[in-house]
Structure formats: structure tokens, C-alpha cells
Scaffold this active site. Sequence first.
Site, PDB file in Angstrom:
ATOM      1  N   HIS A   5     -10.178   0.242   3.484  1.00  0.00           N
ATOM      2  CA  HIS A   5      -9.786   1.401   3.727  1.00  0.00           C
ATOM      3  C   HIS A   5     -10.817   2.173   4.707  1.00  0.00           C
ATOM      4  O   HIS A   5     -10.553   2.645   5.710  1.00  0.00           O
ATOM      5  CB  HIS A   5      -8.932   2.330   2.897  1.00  0.00           C
ATOM      6  CG  HIS A   5      -7.601   2.132   2.503  1.00  0.00           C
ATOM      7  ND1 HIS A   5      -6.469   2.747   3.378  1.00  0.00           N
ATOM      8  CD2 HIS A   5      -7.027   1.530   1.507  1.00  0.00           C
ATOM      9  CE1 HIS A   5      -5.601   2.484   2.740  1.00  0.00           C
ATOM     10  NE2 HIS A   5      -5.666   1.752   1.719  1.00  0.00           N
ATOM     11  N   CYS A  65       0.814  -1.235   0.085  1.00  0.00           N
ATOM     12  CA  CYS A  65       0.144  -0.004   0.028  1.00  0.00           C
ATOM     13  C   CYS A  65       1.086   1.117   0.039  1.00  0.00           C
ATOM     14  O   CYS A  65       1.902   1.252   0.835  1.00  0.00           O
ATOM     15  CB  CYS A  65      -1.076  -0.038   1.153  1.00  0.00           C
ATOM     16  SG  CYS A  65      -2.116   1.506   1.409  1.00  0.00           S
ATOM     17  N   HIS A  75      -9.002  -4.067  -1.761  1.00  0.00           N
ATOM     18  CA  HIS A  75      -8.137  -3.323  -0.750  1.00  0.00           C
ATOM     19  C   HIS A  75      -8.405  -2.029  -0.459  1.00  0.00           C
ATOM     20  O   HIS A  75      -8.438  -1.749   0.722  1.00  0.00           O
ATOM     21  CB  HIS A  75      -6.810  -3.414  -1.597  1.00  0.00           C
ATOM     22  CG  HIS A  75      -5.729  -2.667  -0.941  1.00  0.00           C
ATOM     23  ND1 HIS A  75      -4.849  -3.224  -0.197  1.00  0.00           N
ATOM     24  CD2 HIS A  75      -5.601  -1.316  -0.751  1.00  0.00           C
ATOM     25  CE1 HIS A  75      -3.773  -2.280   0.183  1.00  0.00           C
ATOM     26  NE2 HIS A  75      -4.277  -1.046  -0.055  1.00  0.00           N
ATOM     27  N   GLU A  76      -8.995  -1.285  -1.560  1.00  0.00           N
ATOM     28  CA  GLU A  76      -9.387   0.005  -1.307  1.00  0.00           C
ATOM     29  C   GLU A  76     -10.494   0.272  -0.204  1.00  0.00           C
ATOM     30  O   GLU A  76     -10.662   0.889   0.572  1.00  0.00           O
ATOM     31  CB  GLU A  76      -9.776   0.808  -2.543  1.00  0.00           C
ATOM     32  CG  GLU A  76      -8.293   0.986  -3.612  1.00  0.00           C
ATOM     33  CD  GLU A  76      -7.158   1.378  -2.806  1.00  0.00           C
ATOM     34  OE1 GLU A  76      -7.105   2.023  -1.755  1.00  0.00           O
ATOM     35  OE2 GLU A  76      -5.992   0.828  -3.556  1.00  0.00           O
TER      36      GLU A  76
END
Length: 136
Positions: free
Chosen positions: A130, A85, A126-127
Amino acid sequence: MVKQIVKDPFFLQKKSEKATEADKQVIEDLLDTLRANQDRCVGMAANMIGACKTIIVVAMGTFHVAMVNPVITKKSGAYQTQESCLSLEGVRPCSRYKEIEVDYLDKDFKPQHGKYQDFTAQIIQHEIDHFSGILI
């Protein structure tokens, strides 16, 4: 406007709030920042530029797609992988799904539905992590 990348894990672990049309500038800033870092980055979440909003941008080939308030509605094909990241040092193990479906608003706040697989699906997952403050 290209923004600095946030690297503070305490900030990155904050929960994100739903985005509204008042957050359109965040979308543009995210797209600008992704383009400025495209040599080493394929996706970004708003908290990476200091805005705790549920907005991501993803590089899909030559296109950069904004997803506002994305929700994964279907997933299949769980697997283990490793990711890095831009906000963190090193590579970490994680679990992902090979295929996903996502409901989201585009940058004009129009409803969209997409089916994604392989690396694009991995980036989106993945995003979206967040938003919950999940750091790989």
C-alpha cells in the site's frame, strides 16, 4: 477512533511518506479501525483510513501489532496466491514470499526486528505494498 475505509483507487495509489512521532494518533486510529473490522480484515495500512503514512497494523492471533516505517530486509520462498482487500472489490492474483524479515518501529517508536512466515508474512507484504500505491 474508528475511521471510514477509503475505497478511492486514485487516493490509494498515492505514495506514502515516512511516519514520525507526530503520527501517533494515526497508529491508534488504525488499531481501532482494525479491531472494528476484525470479522473481515486481518491487516490495514494507514492510507486505508486516509493517512498516506508508512504505518501498518496486523492481526497476529489475538494480538494487533502496529509497524511504523516497516522495511522488508529479507525474503524467501516466492509463491503465487490470491488476495482481497477491504478497500477493493473482489479477489486478485499476486506474488508473495513465504518467509520475510522486517525492521520497523513499534507504536512507541522503538526499533524492532521480526521474522514472519506463511499467512502473517503475506499480510505484512500486502500492507507494505500500500505504501507504494500497489493495489492487488
